[in-house]
Design an enzyme around this catalytic site. Structure first.
Site, mmCIF file in Angstrom:
data_model
loop_
_atom_site.group_PDB
_atom_site.id
_atom_site.type_symbol
_atom_site.label_atom_id
_atom_site.label_comp_id
_atom_site.label_asym_id
_atom_site.label_seq_id
_atom_site.Cartn_x
_atom_site.Cartn_y
_atom_site.Cartn_z
ATOM 1 N N HIS A 93 -39.844 34.944 12.993
ATOM 2 C CA HIS A 93 -38.672 36.121 12.968
ATOM 3 C C HIS A 93 -37.845 34.992 11.936
ATOM 4 C CE1 HIS A 93 -40.242 37.536 16.451
ATOM 5 N NE2 HIS A 93 -40.810 38.968 15.677
ATOM 6 N N LYS A 131 -45.497 48.261 24.304
ATOM 7 C CA LYS A 131 -46.475 47.002 24.830
ATOM 8 C C LYS A 131 -45.948 47.104 26.148
ATOM 9 C CE LYS A 131 -45.698 44.488 20.402
ATOM 10 N NZ LYS A 131 -45.535 43.958 19.634
ATOM 11 N N ARG A 147 -48.359 38.173 8.228
ATOM 12 C CA ARG A 147 -48.370 37.141 8.217
ATOM 13 C C ARG A 147 -49.571 36.907 7.977
ATOM 14 N NH1 ARG A 147 -47.515 37.932 14.543
ATOM 15 N NH2 ARG A 147 -48.675 39.882 13.876
HETATM 16 O O1 PNS Z 1 -42.244 43.593 17.235
HETATM 17 P P1 PNS Z 1 -42.898 44.518 16.850
HETATM 18 O O2 PNS Z 1 -43.488 45.151 18.677
HETATM 19 O O3 PNS Z 1 -44.256 44.623 16.473
HETATM 20 O O4 PNS Z 1 -41.891 45.627 15.863
HETATM 21 C C1 PNS Z 1 -42.309 47.401 16.423
HETATM 22 C C2 PNS Z 1 -41.602 48.215 15.860
HETATM 23 C C3 PNS Z 1 -40.345 48.112 17.159
HETATM 24 C C4 PNS Z 1 -40.793 47.728 14.605
HETATM 25 C C5 PNS Z 1 -41.925 49.347 15.376
HETATM 26 O O5 PNS Z 1 -42.661 50.080 16.704
HETATM 27 C C6 PNS Z 1 -40.643 50.568 16.148
HETATM 28 O O6 PNS Z 1 -40.697 50.949 14.537
HETATM 29 N N1 PNS Z 1 -40.864 51.422 16.469
HETATM 30 C C7 PNS Z 1 -39.880 52.835 16.735
HETATM 31 C C8 PNS Z 1 -40.124 54.071 17.236
HETATM 32 C C9 PNS Z 1 -40.672 54.510 15.867
HETATM 33 O O7 PNS Z 1 -40.198 54.745 14.525
HETATM 34 N N2 PNS Z 1 -41.605 54.999 15.463
HETATM 35 C C10 PNS Z 1 -42.472 55.505 13.753
HETATM 36 C C11 PNS Z 1 -42.892 54.521 13.098
HETATM 37 S S1 PNS Z 1 -43.787 54.718 11.795
#
Ligand code: PNS
Length: 159
Positions: A17, A41, A91
């Site tokens: 990160h 999660k 990644r």
């Molecule tokens: O670190 P992560 O858990 O892989 O991050 C995932 C995250 C938080 C970036 C993704 O789940 C997200 O954007 N969630 C917000 C809800 C949202 O906008 N969902 C629609 C995405 S297309």
């Protein structure tokens, strides 16, 4: 002003990160790192405040980075903060399918672009979930997470 948004769970923030944040900070006036409040999660290991604190510590050397929280739709947060683009680290090819889908959905919802940045090869195997698992069973993660995170992981799993 060009603002990049780097969203995630950051449970906890890893060297992967930090690599993405540092390299994004070179290209944008400001980088907004946004910690999701309600990750889908399983139960988070670190509280929101702990995750924010660790992010603030490990990005303290970057004057154009700020940390915030969000809940609900990412694009609503992005719009409210005048974000120019969402930045995601990739990644491996396996990350691409889902990230592409989210990028296209976010563009459809709000016209906000997502830029993908390849993770530096030395971090390509890293994930917060693997780091949590290794640390939980006493493995050495000191080269995979910044020092303040390694310390907190040790404290969390101290017996
Ligand atoms: O670190 P992560 O858990 O892989 O991050 C995932 C995250 C938080 C970036 C993704 O789940 C997200 O954007 N969630 C917000 C809800 C949202 O906008 N969902 C629609 C995405 S297309």
């Amino acid at each position: 002003m060009a603002i990049a948004l780097i969203p995630g769970s950051f449970d906890p923030v890893t060297c992967g990160h930090v690599d993405i944040i540092e390299r994004t900070a070179v290209h944008f006036d400001e980088v907004l790192v946004a910690v999701i409040r309600n990750p889908q999660k399983a139960q988070a290991l670190f509280t929101l405040e702990e995750r924010e604190e660790m992010l603030a510590e490990v990005t303290a050397h970057l004057s154009n980075v700020r940390i915030d929280f969000f809940k609900g739709l990412l694009v609503e947060f992005a719009e409210a903060h005048g974000v120019s683009a969402i930045v995601k680290g990739l990644r491996a090819v396996s990350d691409f399918d889902y990230e592409l889908q989210m990028a296209q959905m976010n563009f459809k919802l709000a016209g906000i672009d997502t830029l993908f940045m390849p993770t530096s090869p030395q971090h390509s195997f890293l994930s917060s979930s693997l780091v949590r698992e290794v640390a939980r069973f006493g493995g050495d993660v000191s080269s995979m997470v910044p020092e303040p995170v390694a310390r907190r992981l040790k404290e969390k799993f101290a017996r």
